[in-house]
Motif scaffolding. Structure first.
Motif, PDB file in Angstrom:
ATOM      1  N   PHE A   9     -14.480 -65.940  -3.157  1.00 63.95           N
ATOM      2  CA  PHE A   9     -14.628 -65.370  -4.519  1.00 63.95           C
ATOM      3  C   PHE A   9     -15.791 -66.022  -5.242  1.00 63.95           C
ATOM      4  CE2 PHE A   9     -10.249 -64.602  -3.341  1.00 63.95           C
ATOM      5  CZ  PHE A   9     -10.082 -63.282  -3.640  1.00 63.95           C
ATOM      6  N   SER A  13     -19.095 -64.315  -6.603  1.00 64.23           N
ATOM      7  CA  SER A  13     -19.467 -64.473  -8.016  1.00 64.23           C
ATOM      8  C   SER A  13     -20.885 -65.001  -8.136  1.00 64.23           C
ATOM      9  CB  SER A  13     -18.483 -65.445  -8.690  1.00 64.23           C
ATOM     10  OG  SER A  13     -19.019 -65.911  -9.888  1.00 64.23           O
ATOM     11  N   LEU A  16     -23.283 -62.236  -7.314  1.00 61.83           N
ATOM     12  CA  LEU A  16     -23.397 -61.322  -8.455  1.00 61.83           C
ATOM     13  C   LEU A  16     -24.262 -61.923  -9.567  1.00 61.83           C
ATOM     14  CD1 LEU A  16     -19.911 -59.680  -9.151  1.00 61.83           C
ATOM     15  CD2 LEU A  16     -22.087 -58.555  -8.720  1.00 61.83           C
ATOM     16  N   ASN A  42     -20.007 -60.130 -15.583  1.00 65.11           N
ATOM     17  CA  ASN A  42     -18.935 -59.814 -14.643  1.00 65.11           C
ATOM     18  C   ASN A  42     -18.797 -60.872 -13.562  1.00 65.11           C
ATOM     19  OD1 ASN A  42     -17.679 -57.491 -15.598  1.00 65.11           O
ATOM     20  ND2 ASN A  42     -19.560 -56.355 -15.199  1.00 65.11           N
ATOM     21  N   ALA A  43     -19.940 -61.509 -13.225  1.00 62.44           N
ATOM     22  CA  ALA A  43     -19.871 -62.632 -12.286  1.00 62.44           C
ATOM     23  C   ALA A  43     -18.993 -63.723 -12.874  1.00 62.44           C
ATOM     24  CB  ALA A  43     -21.274 -63.164 -12.015  1.00 62.44           C
ATOM     25  N   ASN A  45     -16.743 -63.279 -15.113  1.00 60.49           N
ATOM     26  CA  ASN A  45     -15.384 -62.761 -15.172  1.00 60.49           C
ATOM     27  C   ASN A  45     -14.649 -62.965 -13.851  1.00 60.49           C
ATOM     28  OD1 ASN A  45     -14.011 -61.859 -17.276  1.00 60.49           O
ATOM     29  ND2 ASN A  45     -14.715 -59.739 -17.203  1.00 60.49           N
ATOM     30  N   LEU A  46     -15.371 -62.672 -12.767  1.00 63.97           N
ATOM     31  CA  LEU A  46     -14.794 -62.829 -11.437  1.00 63.97           C
ATOM     32  C   LEU A  46     -14.365 -64.280 -11.222  1.00 63.97           C
ATOM     33  CD1 LEU A  46     -14.145 -61.354  -8.876  1.00 63.97           C
ATOM     34  CD2 LEU A  46     -16.422 -61.912  -8.013  1.00 63.97           C
ATOM     35  N   ASN A  47     -15.211 -65.192 -11.674  1.00 66.56           N
ATOM     36  CA  ASN A  47     -14.888 -66.621 -11.609  1.00 66.56           C
ATOM     37  C   ASN A  47     -13.578 -66.933 -12.319  1.00 66.56           C
ATOM     38  OD1 ASN A  47     -16.612 -67.933 -10.003  1.00 66.56           O
ATOM     39  ND2 ASN A  47     -17.747 -68.977 -11.613  1.00 66.56           N
ATOM     40  N   VAL A  49     -11.117 -64.975 -13.127  1.00 69.80           N
ATOM     41  CA  VAL A  49      -9.938 -64.398 -12.501  1.00 69.80           C
ATOM     42  C   VAL A  49      -9.591 -65.174 -11.237  1.00 69.80           C
ATOM     43  CG1 VAL A  49      -9.014 -62.318 -11.461  1.00 69.80           C
ATOM     44  CG2 VAL A  49     -10.427 -62.163 -13.491  1.00 69.80           C
ATOM     45  N   ALA A  50     -10.626 -65.519 -10.455  1.00 68.76           N
ATOM     46  CA  ALA A  50     -10.378 -66.246  -9.214  1.00 68.76           C
ATOM     47  C   ALA A  50      -9.710 -67.578  -9.505  1.00 68.76           C
ATOM     48  CB  ALA A  50     -11.684 -66.459  -8.460  1.00 68.76           C
ATOM     49  N   GLN A  63      -6.922 -65.435 -17.219  1.00 67.51           N
ATOM     50  CA  GLN A  63      -6.812 -63.986 -17.469  1.00 67.51           C
ATOM     51  C   GLN A  63      -7.184 -63.640 -18.901  1.00 67.51           C
ATOM     52  OE1 GLN A  63      -2.998 -62.716 -16.053  1.00 67.51           O
ATOM     53  NE2 GLN A  63      -3.268 -63.758 -14.111  1.00 67.51           N
ATOM     54  N   ALA A  66     -10.841 -63.698 -19.204  1.00 64.06           N
ATOM     55  CA  ALA A  66     -11.441 -62.526 -18.569  1.00 64.06           C
ATOM     56  C   ALA A  66     -11.375 -61.327 -19.513  1.00 64.06           C
ATOM     57  CB  ALA A  66     -10.705 -62.208 -17.270  1.00 64.06           C
TER      58      ALA A  66
END
Lengths: 104, 782
Positions: A9, A13, A16, A42-43, A45-47, A49-50, A63, A66
């Motif tokens: 992930f 990220s 991205l 969004n990169a 964001n991915l971080n 969430v991961a 969360q 995010a």
């Protein structure tokens, strides 16, 4: 899923994020720059969430953050588009290299 | 009103002191108002009326008359006060009635009666009248009044609407004649301020008040020497007088500081009691530090500390013998000597003694009445007065310095006076020389002799200066003795009164100068006989007496006798108006008789001398008892010797300049170098120029160059870049550095958004790299 672990992930990220930075740095079209910024967000964001998934201490906060970033990205897009629209009205172009009135 | 004076008759003197200050204030306000109204003088209206009421385009003569009148009232009060004081002086406790003091500025808590002695805590204003100040007060006001009257005539040119000053044209050539408005009122304004300052100095009972008067007379002298300030020579002379006096004043201040901090008071009477308690006033008591007071030993086996006694007057019980009080402190003896030297340095500056004498001859640039009043009769005498006043504060070592300074001054100045050709400069150097006599007399313990000479000298030197003023006035501002001659015919009154002055200063019997100079030489001889190693202190004044006779008669013969040497000057010469000759006559009368006593042929019987003797401090009497006795014994010898020497000098002058038996030019050629040496005034000015003035001026120019704004073009051009060698350049360089840095950094702001992003990204990478490097190093180190 859990077998996958955290690193893939993060790598995604980072990929991205790099794409976003390159996009912001390379594109001359303001809309393109804005799209790069969305990629960067969004990169991040991915971080979040991961980390929320793999770090128990961070479950809820990740969360919430995010969601916050999503809202922020929407607001940012609105403001940025407004600026771009104004810029277009004044300069008849959306080329960011032409936006150098404040240079020293 | 009368009760107010009856309670403290000394208040008479305060009023007399304040009168000239009133004149000064009135003239000052009137002048300011007039100048404010001047722009409206043609427009009518109130301002214009005020302007024309105050004299219009001419200086206001009424102001001068007012100043003179107030000075005359002051003189009348002073004479009345003197009579009152002399009548009162026989009664007991008179000293308390003739002195008052009030606190002026307090800088610390008042000391209780049982406190340990400590530095003083308040500046005071006060007056104390004794014989010395009463006599000098009368002398200053009387001479002052006469000189005010004389000035009414002498300065009459200044009352005009337009005054042409040809001297300015001569010194600074330029097209057209220099002309300015008359300054009649301003002259009397300065004179009034001077009179106030001088009188304040005389009645002051503490050193600080003396210092205030001291500085005020100094600044008046500055104003009046530079009265014709458009002449570069006058401006220079004024500066010189002021600056040289500052050197002396610095010493005076040191003396005051020492008195303040070590002795705890500035009141002269208290200072005296502090070092010389009344019961043992003759000696200073010295002890070694830390030793009990019983081991205090007299001065001949000195310890390194000086014992101090309570400042308060001891309670006097009749019938009990006065006993010395217990000492309540001590101070290093060297500090005491330093205090005396400091005070004396102030007197050296003010009284134009070597090495600070160079300002006085140059001060002759001022108008002649100023030379007479300030630079001959009164202000320069202030130094001698202060030495007399502060006499108990001088250690024997300091007195020796005073004596030698006086002796050197009287000799050097007399030799310089021999060859001067400017009539006022001869008189200026003779003033220096006579002041040297006074200092010498004080230094050898001849307190009465020195101060008697101060009074007599004031009268005959004022007479001589006013006489020279009359000559200058009559000869249309010609001051060169070589161009005069044969003026006896047209100027009989001036010539005769000046002859009186010449006889008085040369010490001719029955003239006032004889009494005082006789006493001085006798004191010097007495001192020389007791202290054989200091015989020079007798020889120099003796030689000086001969020189005095020579140069004074030379002056008189050159000016008045013989044949006219310059037809032009002689043709126009005329006697001065009565307003100028009258003061001459009055002063001549004083110059003859002011020191008379009964019988008049006994120089010791001078009435004035006896009066002064009454206020002689015990410090001048007791330690010098032996010398005084010796002086009394050899009085006749000293007097005859001085007279013979003076006669020789006068005879030589007559032979050279009257009968022309001896040709002065031949002598001049014969002695060659000596003449040039004297003519150049012992090269004092040259040495000072080389040693002090030129380095100072050079330093000033260097500082100015270092301070200058470093431009390469005209004055308003932008400054040179990064000029680090000048002060201004150094400061400018700081600004220039910021400016350059800003100009360089602005190019970074390209306005290219994508460039920024790249920079940002690269910075992040760099930072991450650094972070990684640091953490791996830290973990690797562990």
């Amino acid at each position: 899923m859990s077998a996958l672990g955290l690193p893939p992930f993060l790598v995604l990220s980072a990929f991205l994020f790099a794409c976003g930075v390159v996009c912001v740095a390379a594109r001359r079209n303001a809309i393109g720059v804005l799209m790069g910024v969305e990629l960067i967000l969004n990169a991040a964001n991915l971080n979040f969430v991961a980390f929320a998934r793999f770090n128990p201490a961070f479950r809820l906060e990740g969360q919430v953050f995010a969601l916050l970033v999503v809202v922020l990205a929407a607001a940012e897009a609105a403001v940025a588009l407004a600026i771009i629209l104004n810029f277009y009205n004044n300069h008849a172009t959306v080329d960011v290299d032409r936006a150098d009135e404040l240079k020293g | 009103m009368l009760d107010w004076f009856e309670a403290a008759p000394g208040r008479l003197y305060v009023v007399a002191t304040l009168l000239p200050l009133g004149a000064f204030a009135l003239l000052l306000v009137a002048g300011a108002v007039k100048n404010l109204c001047r722009p409206a003088r043609q427009e009518g209206g109130r301002a214009s009326s005020v302007y024309w009421l105050l004299g219009g385009d001419h200086p206001l003569r009424a102001g001068a008359y007012l100043a003179t009148a107030l000075m005359a009232v002051s003189a009348a009060l002073a004479v009345g006060g003197l009579v009152w004081f002399l009548r009162d002086a026989d009664q007991s406790g008179h000293a308390a009635r003739w002195a008052e003091r009030v606190e002026w500025v307090r800088v610390g808590p008042p000391a209780g009666p049982h406190d340990a002695p400590r530095p003083a805590a308040a500046l005071e204003l006060g007056y104390r009248i004794d014989h010395l100040s009463a006599i000098l007060f009368a002398m200053v006001t009387v001479v002052g009044t006469l000189i005010f009257v004389f000035s009414l005539g002498y300065m009459a040119d200044e009352a005009g609407q337009r005054v042409e000053d040809h001297e300015v044209d001569r010194q600074t050539p330029r097209p057209g004649h220099f002309a300015r408005r008359g300054r009649y009122g301003r002259f009397f304004l300065y004179l009034s301020l001077f009179a106030f300052s001088m009188l304040n100095l005389l009645i002051a009972d503490n050193l600080f008040q003396v210092f205030v008067g001291w500085e005020l007379v100094g600044v008046c002298s500055f104003f009046l020497v530079g009265f014709f300030y458009e002449r570069p020579s006058a401006a220079r002379a004024a500066n010189k007088a002021f600056i040289v006096n500052r050197v002396g004043d610095a010493g005076f201040l040191v003396g005051i500081f020492v008195a303040w901090s070590a002795l705890g008071t500035l009141n002269i009477e208290e200072l005296t009691r502090r070092v010389r308690p009344e019961a043992n006033a003759g000696t200073l008591t010295r002890a070694d530090p830390g030793s009990p007071a019983e081991s205090a030993r007299p001065i001949d086996r000195p310890g390194s500390d000086l014992l101090l006694y309570p400042a308060a007057a001891p309670a006097h019980r009749p019938g009990e013998p006065a006993r010395p009080p217990e000492p309540d402190g001590s101070m290093p003896y060297t500090l005491f000597v330093l205090m005396g030297l400091g005070i004396f340095l102030g007197c050296v500056g003010k009284s134009a003694q070597i090495p600070l004498h160079t300002w006085l001859p140059d001060a002759m640039e001022g108008p002649t009445p100023v030379s007479a009043l300030i630079h001959a009769a009164t202000m320069v005498a202030a130094g001698v007065y202060l030495v007399g006043r502060a006499f108990p504060l001088f250690a024997p070592e300091v007195l020796l310095v005073i004596a030698y300074t006086g002796a050197a001054t009287l000799f050097v100045s007399a030799t310089i006076a021999l060859v001067q050709t400017d009539i006022k400069r001869v008189l200026a150097y003779s003033t220096c020389s006579q002041l040297g006599y006074m200092m010498l007399a004080l230094g050898v313990g001849g307190w009465v002799a020195g101060l008697l000479h101060l009074v007599t000298h004031a009268f005959f030197k004022a007479l001589l200066f006013l006489g020279s003023g009359s000559v200058i006035h009559g000869c249309h501002h010609e001051q060169d003795l070589r161009k005069m001659g044969g003026l006896f015919g047209p100027m009989k009154v001036t010539a005769l009164t000046m002859l009186v002055g010449v006889l008085a200063i040369s010490g001719a019997p029955f003239f006032s100068g004889w009494y005082s100079k006789d006493q001085i030489i006798a004191s010097a001889l007495g001192y020389g006989l007791v202290h054989k190693e200091h015989v020079l202190l007798f020889l120099l004044p003796l030689v000086g007496a001969g020189l005095t006779g020579f140069y004074m008669f030379r002056l008189w013969f050159l000016a008045f006798a013989g044949r006219p040497r310059d037809e032009h000057v002689h043709h126009h010469a005329h006697e001065s108006p009565r307003v100028m000759t009258l003061p001459l006559v009055v002063l001549a009368v004083f110059s003859v008789g002011v020191a008379w006593g009964s019988p008049p042929w006994d120089a010791d019987a001078s009435y004035l001398g006896h009066l002064l003797h009454d206020s002689e401090p015990a410090a001048a009497d007791v330690p010098f008892a032996e010398e005084h006795h010796e002086a009394h014994e050899v009085h006749l010898v000293a007097g005859v010797a001085a007279l013979v020497v003076a006669l020789l000098g006068a005879g030589l002058a007559a032979a050279m300049y009257w009968r022309s038996v001896i040709d002065p030019a031949a002598i001049r050629n014969h002695v060659g170098g000596v003449y040039a040496f004297l003519r150049r005034k012992w090269y004092f000015d040259e040495v000072y120029d080389a040693a002090v003035v030129n380095p100072t001026v050079g330093l000033a120019f260097a500082a100015a160059a270092a301070d200058k704004r470093p431009t390469d073009g005209p004055a308003d051009a932008p400054p040179r870049r990064f000029d680090l060698l000048t002060l201004d350049g150094l400061l400018t360089a700081v600004g220039q550095l910021a400016d350059t840095a800003g100009r360089g950094l602005r190019t970074v702001q390209t306005g290219r958004l994508r460039g920024y992003v790249v920079a940002l990204a690269l910075t992040v990478v760099l930072l991450l790299g650094m972070l990684w490097g640091l953490t791996s190093q830290a973990s690797g180190g562990r």
